[in-house]
Design a protein around this motif. Sequence first.
Motif, PDB file in Angstrom:
ATOM      1  N   LYS A   3      53.084 -29.069   2.402  1.00 27.34           N
ATOM      2  CA  LYS A   3      54.235 -28.241   2.077  1.00 27.34           C
ATOM      3  C   LYS A   3      55.219 -28.346   3.245  1.00 27.34           C
ATOM      4  CE  LYS A   3      53.500 -25.831  -1.840  1.00 27.34           C
ATOM      5  NZ  LYS A   3      54.514 -25.604  -2.896  1.00 27.34           N
ATOM      6  N   LEU A  40      58.254 -26.458   4.870  1.00 25.08           N
ATOM      7  CA  LEU A  40      59.040 -25.228   4.909  1.00 25.08           C
ATOM      8  C   LEU A  40      60.387 -25.477   5.585  1.00 25.08           C
ATOM      9  CD1 LEU A  40      58.980 -22.163   4.297  1.00 25.08           C
ATOM     10  CD2 LEU A  40      58.159 -21.824   6.633  1.00 25.08           C
ATOM     11  N   ASP A  42      64.125 -21.836   2.580  1.00 24.49           N
ATOM     12  CA  ASP A  42      62.978 -21.267   1.872  1.00 24.49           C
ATOM     13  C   ASP A  42      62.641 -19.862   2.380  1.00 24.49           C
ATOM     14  OD1 ASP A  42      62.456 -23.595   0.307  1.00 24.49           O
ATOM     15  OD2 ASP A  42      61.583 -24.534   2.091  1.00 24.49           O
ATOM     16  N   TRP A  53      55.968 -19.575  -1.553  1.00 26.04           N
ATOM     17  CA  TRP A  53      55.366 -20.887  -1.314  1.00 26.04           C
ATOM     18  C   TRP A  53      55.304 -21.742  -2.562  1.00 26.04           C
ATOM     19  CZ3 TRP A  53      54.952 -22.863   3.340  1.00 26.04           C
ATOM     20  CH2 TRP A  53      54.901 -22.010   4.436  1.00 26.04           C
ATOM     21  N   ASN A  54      55.388 -21.109  -3.727  1.00 19.67           N
ATOM     22  CA  ASN A  54      55.346 -21.886  -4.975  1.00 19.67           C
ATOM     23  C   ASN A  54      56.581 -22.775  -5.132  1.00 19.67           C
ATOM     24  OD1 ASN A  54      52.882 -20.798  -5.846  1.00 19.67           O
ATOM     25  ND2 ASN A  54      53.915 -19.006  -6.707  1.00 19.67           N
ATOM     26  N   VAL A  74      58.336 -23.990  -2.424  1.00 20.86           N
ATOM     27  CA  VAL A  74      58.521 -24.834  -1.237  1.00 20.86           C
ATOM     28  C   VAL A  74      58.137 -26.279  -1.584  1.00 20.86           C
ATOM     29  CG1 VAL A  74      57.738 -25.272   1.134  1.00 20.86           C
ATOM     30  CG2 VAL A  74      58.106 -22.918   0.343  1.00 20.86           C
ATOM     31  N   TYR A  91      57.350 -30.540  -0.952  1.00 22.01           N
ATOM     32  CA  TYR A  91      56.291 -31.270  -0.238  1.00 22.01           C
ATOM     33  C   TYR A  91      56.906 -32.383   0.623  1.00 22.01           C
ATOM     34  CZ  TYR A  91      52.973 -29.074  -3.465  1.00 22.01           C
ATOM     35  OH  TYR A  91      52.225 -28.177  -4.169  1.00 22.01           O
ATOM     36  N   ALA A 126      50.581 -26.817   5.565  1.00 24.38           N
ATOM     37  CA  ALA A 126      52.011 -26.514   5.557  1.00 24.38           C
ATOM     38  C   ALA A 126      52.588 -26.856   6.922  1.00 24.38           C
ATOM     39  CB  ALA A 126      52.255 -25.050   5.221  1.00 24.38           C
TER      40      ALA A 126
END
Length: 423
Positions: free
Chosen positions: A36, A38, A42, A50-51, A53, A55, A96
């Motif tokens: 992920k 960030l 975001d 986080w859903n 964010v 990759y 992440a």
Amino acid sequence: MPFEVPESWCWVKVADISSVIVYGVSESAKSEGKFKLLRITDIQDNAVNWNTVPYTDYPESKSENYILQAGDILFARTGATVGKSYLVDDAVPENAIYASYLIKVRVSNMIIPQYVKYFFESGFYWEQIANNSVGVGQPNVNGSSLGNLWVPIPPIQEQRRIVDKLVSWCLMIDKISVNQELITQQIEELRNHILNLAISGKLVAQEPRDEPAIELLKRINPIFSPTDNRHYANVPFDLPKTWQLTKLKDLCVFLSRGKSPKYSETDKTYPVFAQKCNLKDGGISLEHARFLDPTTVSKWKDVYKLQDGDILINSTGTGTVCRTRLFKTRYLNNYPFVVPDSHVSVIRLHKLISPEYAYIVLSSNASQSYMMDNLAGSTNQKELYISVLENLIFPVPPIEEQRRIVYIVKKISEYIDKIAAAL
């Protein structure tokens, strides 16, 4: 130091209490990947969904320094959000990392991250950020300047007590904020309810001695032909017997859109009333008006010069169409007159109709809903035609009752305004 701290406290720099101060990775966001990624965007209101964010496929062999864990603090290091911080919580995914416009600070085990995060929201912190930011168009803070920021540190037990207190106070403040929003919403509902009562004959007592509205309408127009109130469809309330329904056009001495003016960029004598003069938060202002070319003044008939008691309705504009305001000559200040442009409709009523009462009618949910439901044009450019205003169904009470309604609405509105101002 900017202020004294207790003897058991000490002033330190961010670098003194941090095991890590490191920039994020310069990677592109992707829909799929190992990590992920960030980004500043975001982080909203000290939270991350986080859903949503994205990759990235950053190499695992280089990822160790950039993996996020609960307790890390991230800083926006550039742009309009420079200095904005976010405390990573337990919801952080296992894999992440963070983007290059963020700086990660990981404090030592003897410092409570939440305490440092609270400090990073203080006024003194923001003063330091302002003093240490570089760049005018795009201010930024680098890792060195971040590490040199001063922080007052208490013993760890006191850090915990401070955090506990601040958490409870913040929860209380959040509840107050929610309640304020709810009260504000209820205030607006109360305003609308008062207007609905006013235009349906339920706000003030009926006076048997009042002359029925039908007689008033006959004085406005001797050939006025009354129609039973039940003839009008979709009227959401019953009216007192002394009231009469009619169409707005039957009550007006002038009902028209303004005209397209020729503007002057230098002469500031004759202002032109535009949509933005009808203020969003209420009232009228000519502060941002443009001005007529003085050579065209003679082309404007006197009827277009706004008068005390004119009702002005924005006739176009996403988000402003149907906005309704009551004009008073005091808004002119020292200007000789003001005329409306073609995006504003002017409603000038017969002298036997109180303009303040008419403003109440036209501001009510019933009238506003009627206007909004009958707009023409595309989604992005709605337009309120004069014909829609002409056919607006208008409840007319006896003239004395109009005055009583205006008085009571004014008094209630003043009381409601005091409540709203106290929030």
